[in-house]
Scaffold this active site. Structure first.
Site, PDB file in Angstrom:
ATOM      1  N   ARG A  79      -5.270  -4.258 -10.165  1.00  0.00           N
ATOM      2  CA  ARG A  79      -3.975  -3.850  -9.616  1.00  0.00           C
ATOM      3  C   ARG A  79      -2.897  -4.324 -10.601  1.00  0.00           C
ATOM      4  NH1 ARG A  79      -5.791  -6.815  -4.209  1.00  0.00           N
ATOM      5  NH2 ARG A  79      -7.039  -5.151  -3.305  1.00  0.00           N
ATOM      6  N   ARG A 172       1.100  -4.966   2.143  1.00  0.00           N
ATOM      7  CA  ARG A 172       0.809  -5.459   0.794  1.00  0.00           C
ATOM      8  C   ARG A 172       1.017  -4.358  -0.239  1.00  0.00           C
ATOM      9  NH1 ARG A 172      -5.004  -8.080  -0.321  1.00  0.00           N
ATOM     10  NH2 ARG A 172      -5.613  -5.892  -0.357  1.00  0.00           N
ATOM     11  N   ARG A 183     -11.161  -0.003   4.255  1.00  0.00           N
ATOM     12  CA  ARG A 183     -11.076  -1.453   4.462  1.00  0.00           C
ATOM     13  C   ARG A 183     -10.944  -1.796   5.942  1.00  0.00           C
ATOM     14  NH1 ARG A 183      -9.241  -4.659  -0.519  1.00  0.00           N
ATOM     15  NH2 ARG A 183     -10.056  -3.357  -2.166  1.00  0.00           N
TER      16      ARG A 183
HETATM   17  N1  LIG Z   1      -0.173 -15.465   8.388  1.00  0.00           N
HETATM   18  C1  LIG Z   1       0.373 -14.377   7.848  1.00  0.00           C
HETATM   19  N2  LIG Z   1       1.385 -13.743   8.481  1.00  0.00           N
HETATM   20  C2  LIG Z   1       1.935 -12.634   7.952  1.00  0.00           C
HETATM   21  N3  LIG Z   1       1.578 -12.088   6.770  1.00  0.00           N
HETATM   22  C3  LIG Z   1       0.562 -12.687   6.094  1.00  0.00           C
HETATM   23  C4  LIG Z   1      -0.083 -13.852   6.587  1.00  0.00           C
HETATM   24  N4  LIG Z   1      -1.049 -14.206   5.706  1.00  0.00           N
HETATM   25  C5  LIG Z   1      -1.005 -13.297   4.713  1.00  0.00           C
HETATM   26  N5  LIG Z   1      -0.033 -12.392   4.925  1.00  0.00           N
HETATM   27  C6  LIG Z   1       0.313 -11.243   4.085  1.00  0.00           C
HETATM   28  O1  LIG Z   1      -0.733 -10.285   4.283  1.00  0.00           O
HETATM   29  C7  LIG Z   1      -1.018  -9.588   3.064  1.00  0.00           C
HETATM   30  C8  LIG Z   1      -2.492  -9.718   2.726  1.00  0.00           C
HETATM   31  O2  LIG Z   1      -2.778 -11.067   2.391  1.00  0.00           O
HETATM   32  P1  LIG Z   1      -3.855 -11.433   1.280  1.00  0.00           P
HETATM   33  O3  LIG Z   1      -3.651 -10.606   0.063  1.00  0.00           O
HETATM   34  O4  LIG Z   1      -3.822 -12.912   1.120  1.00  0.00           O
HETATM   35  O5  LIG Z   1      -5.195 -10.951   2.036  1.00  0.00           O
HETATM   36  P2  LIG Z   1      -6.712 -11.080   1.618  1.00  0.00           P
HETATM   37  O6  LIG Z   1      -7.465 -11.464   2.823  1.00  0.00           O
HETATM   38  O7  LIG Z   1      -6.857 -11.978   0.433  1.00  0.00           O
HETATM   39  O8  LIG Z   1      -7.076  -9.592   1.203  1.00  0.00           O
HETATM   40  P3  LIG Z   1      -8.255  -9.041   0.247  1.00  0.00           P
HETATM   41  O9  LIG Z   1      -9.528  -9.414   0.887  1.00  0.00           O
HETATM   42  O10 LIG Z   1      -8.038  -7.580   0.206  1.00  0.00           O
HETATM   43  O11 LIG Z   1      -8.096  -9.671  -1.096  1.00  0.00           O
HETATM   44  C9  LIG Z   1      -0.107 -10.193   1.994  1.00  0.00           C
HETATM   45  O12 LIG Z   1       1.000  -9.342   1.815  1.00  0.00           O
HETATM   46  C10 LIG Z   1       0.306 -11.537   2.587  1.00  0.00           C
HETATM   47  O13 LIG Z   1       1.575 -11.936   2.138  1.00  0.00           O
HETATM   48  N1  LIG Z   2     -19.657 -10.333  -2.054  1.00  0.00           N
HETATM   49  C1  LIG Z   2     -18.532 -10.514  -2.739  1.00  0.00           C
HETATM   50  N2  LIG Z   2     -17.345 -10.136  -2.229  1.00  0.00           N
HETATM   51  C2  LIG Z   2     -16.250 -10.373  -2.946  1.00  0.00           C
HETATM   52  C3  LIG Z   2     -16.285 -11.008  -4.190  1.00  0.00           C
HETATM   53  N3  LIG Z   2     -15.023 -11.105  -4.663  1.00  0.00           N
HETATM   54  C4  LIG Z   2     -14.220 -10.573  -3.734  1.00  0.00           C
HETATM   55  N4  LIG Z   2     -14.945 -10.135  -2.688  1.00  0.00           N
HETATM   56  C5  LIG Z   2     -14.459  -9.516  -1.457  1.00  0.00           C
HETATM   57  O1  LIG Z   2     -14.053  -8.192  -1.717  1.00  0.00           O
HETATM   58  C6  LIG Z   2     -13.019  -7.836  -0.815  1.00  0.00           C
HETATM   59  C7  LIG Z   2     -12.002  -6.971  -1.485  1.00  0.00           C
HETATM   60  O2  LIG Z   2     -11.303  -7.676  -2.464  1.00  0.00           O
HETATM   61  P1  LIG Z   2     -10.038  -7.019  -3.214  1.00  0.00           P
HETATM   62  O3  LIG Z   2      -9.638  -8.009  -4.237  1.00  0.00           O
HETATM   63  O4  LIG Z   2     -10.511  -5.702  -3.777  1.00  0.00           O
HETATM   64  O5  LIG Z   2      -8.983  -6.808  -2.154  1.00  0.00           O
HETATM   65  C8  LIG Z   2     -12.415  -9.145  -0.312  1.00  0.00           C
HETATM   66  O6  LIG Z   2     -12.513  -9.173   1.092  1.00  0.00           O
HETATM   67  C9  LIG Z   2     -13.235 -10.211  -0.941  1.00  0.00           C
HETATM   68  O7  LIG Z   2     -13.576 -11.232  -0.030  1.00  0.00           O
HETATM   69  C10 LIG Z   2     -17.554 -11.405  -4.698  1.00  0.00           C
HETATM   70  O8  LIG Z   2     -17.695 -11.982  -5.783  1.00  0.00           O
HETATM   71  N5  LIG Z   2     -18.627 -11.148  -3.948  1.00  0.00           N
END
Ligand SMILES: Nc1ncnc2c1ncn2[C@@H]1O[C@H](COP(=O)(O)OP(=O)(O)OP(=O)(O)O)[C@@H](O)[C@H]1O
Ligand SMILES: Nc1nc2c(ncn2[C@@H]2O[C@H](COP(=O)(O)O)[C@@H](O)[C@H]2O)c(=O)[nH]1
Length: 292
Positions: A79, A172, A183
């Protein structure tokens, strides 16, 4: 993972407090003894968009020398703002399949139409630096890690509701409509895993970041820094390692305690003025009634 807005600022590689090539116990990284593997890794699961990356970033920011992020490989395209080798190792499908066939991965899975995986090298890089390895992986990956030798701690981050999850994912702004639908559809399957008794050490509902972050720290305090040593007949840990471990344990318990105290003070600050106003109002009302 972080949103595009904050990705570039939040996950810059940090300047280490320790000399180059040395871990936080002051020992050469390439000669790291096996005792470092005794720091239990932390596996974080949860549906896409729930806030896993946000919580992990906060942990890294607050304790940069104690935790290290396991940089996964993925065939997903980067991204805007994502940096190769920092957020992910972005690779072509053929190259990843070759590495998987050669046994370089601890786990891998097809997630939302792409391949993601954790290499042994990614985990070793963190544990050789003497840090707790944090893995952000999906449930299929967590199932594979559970079958490995890694004695990890498993935490599931759940959304307060599916509507809120969708709002966060859309907010996001990193995925197109089709990917958002995929997703969200996969989110239900991920949530199912929380029904399996004992798979996760803890399920945390990410309502507000503050409370879920406190819960995450409490799990770390209990599960990573709270357990007595189990050496399984291995050589006992060095004095330097034990000292650092107990320092970390105290730090985490104190951090946990202060988070709770902060909550108590916050509640007192919120409720205190209301109670005071109520008491003053009641006193004034009684005086008025007395006079009449
Ligand atoms: N507790 C919360 N309340 C409101 N917004 C939140 C909260 N936690 C995270 N966010 C927002 O939600 C969005 C998604 O969060 P984040 O990218 O950390 O999710 P993620 O679980 O890591 O997703 P992915 O698995 O796709 O990587 C972001 O824009 C973040 O700022
Ligand atoms: N099994 C695995 N899952 C993974 C790994 N790294 C990330 N993830 C999961 O993929 C989704 C989507 O991630 P995104 O960055 O495309 O939003 C996220 O829920 C991660 O937990 C991995 O090494 N192995």
């Amino acid at each position: 993972m972080p949103s595009d807005d904050d990705a570039a600022t939040k996950k810059k590689p940090r300047k280490s407090l320790y000399p180059p090539g040395k871990n936080r116990w002051g020992m050469p990284i390439d000669k790291a003894p096996r005792e470092y593997e005794k720091l239990r890794p932390l596996v974080i699961c949860g549906p896409s968009g729930v806030g896993k990356g946000t919580l992990i970033d906060k942990l890294m920011e607050d304790f940069p020398e104690r935790f290290g992020f396991s940089v996964s490989h993925t065939t997903r395209k980067p991204r805007p703002g994502e940096v190769d080798g920092v957020h992910y190792n972005f690779v072509e499908k053929a190259a990843m399949e070759k590495d998987i066939a050669e046994g370089k991965f601890l786990e891998h899975a097809r997630v939302h139409d792409n391949i993601y995986g954790t290499s042994f090298a990614a985990v070793d890089a963190v544990s050789n630096a003497g840090r707790v390895c944090v893995l952000d992986i999906d449930v299929q990956g967590a199932e594979l890690v559970k079958k490995s030798d890694l004695d990890a701690v498993y935490v599931f981050i759940a959304p307060p509701s599916m509507a809120e999850l969708e709002r966060r994912l859309r907010g996001r702004g990193t995925e197109k409509e089709e990917a958002i639908k995929t997703r969200l559809a996969n989110a239900g399957k991920e949530m199912e895993k929380t029904k399996e008794d004992g798979f996760f050490n803890r399920v945390i509902v990410n309502d507000t970041i503050h409370t879920s972050y406190c819960s995450l720290k409490a799990v770390i305090a209990g599960e990573i820094y709270g357990r007595p040593w189990e050496w399984d007949g291995d050589a006992a840990p060095s004095a330097a390692y034990k000292k650092r471990f107990y320092e970390d344990r105290v730090l985490f318990w104190l951090s946990d305690f202060f988070s709770v105290m902060k909550d108590v003070v916050n509640i007192a600050c919120d409720v205190g003025p209301v109670l005071l106003a109520g008491a003053v109002g009641a006193a004034a009302a009684f005086r008025y009634m007395d006079k009449n």
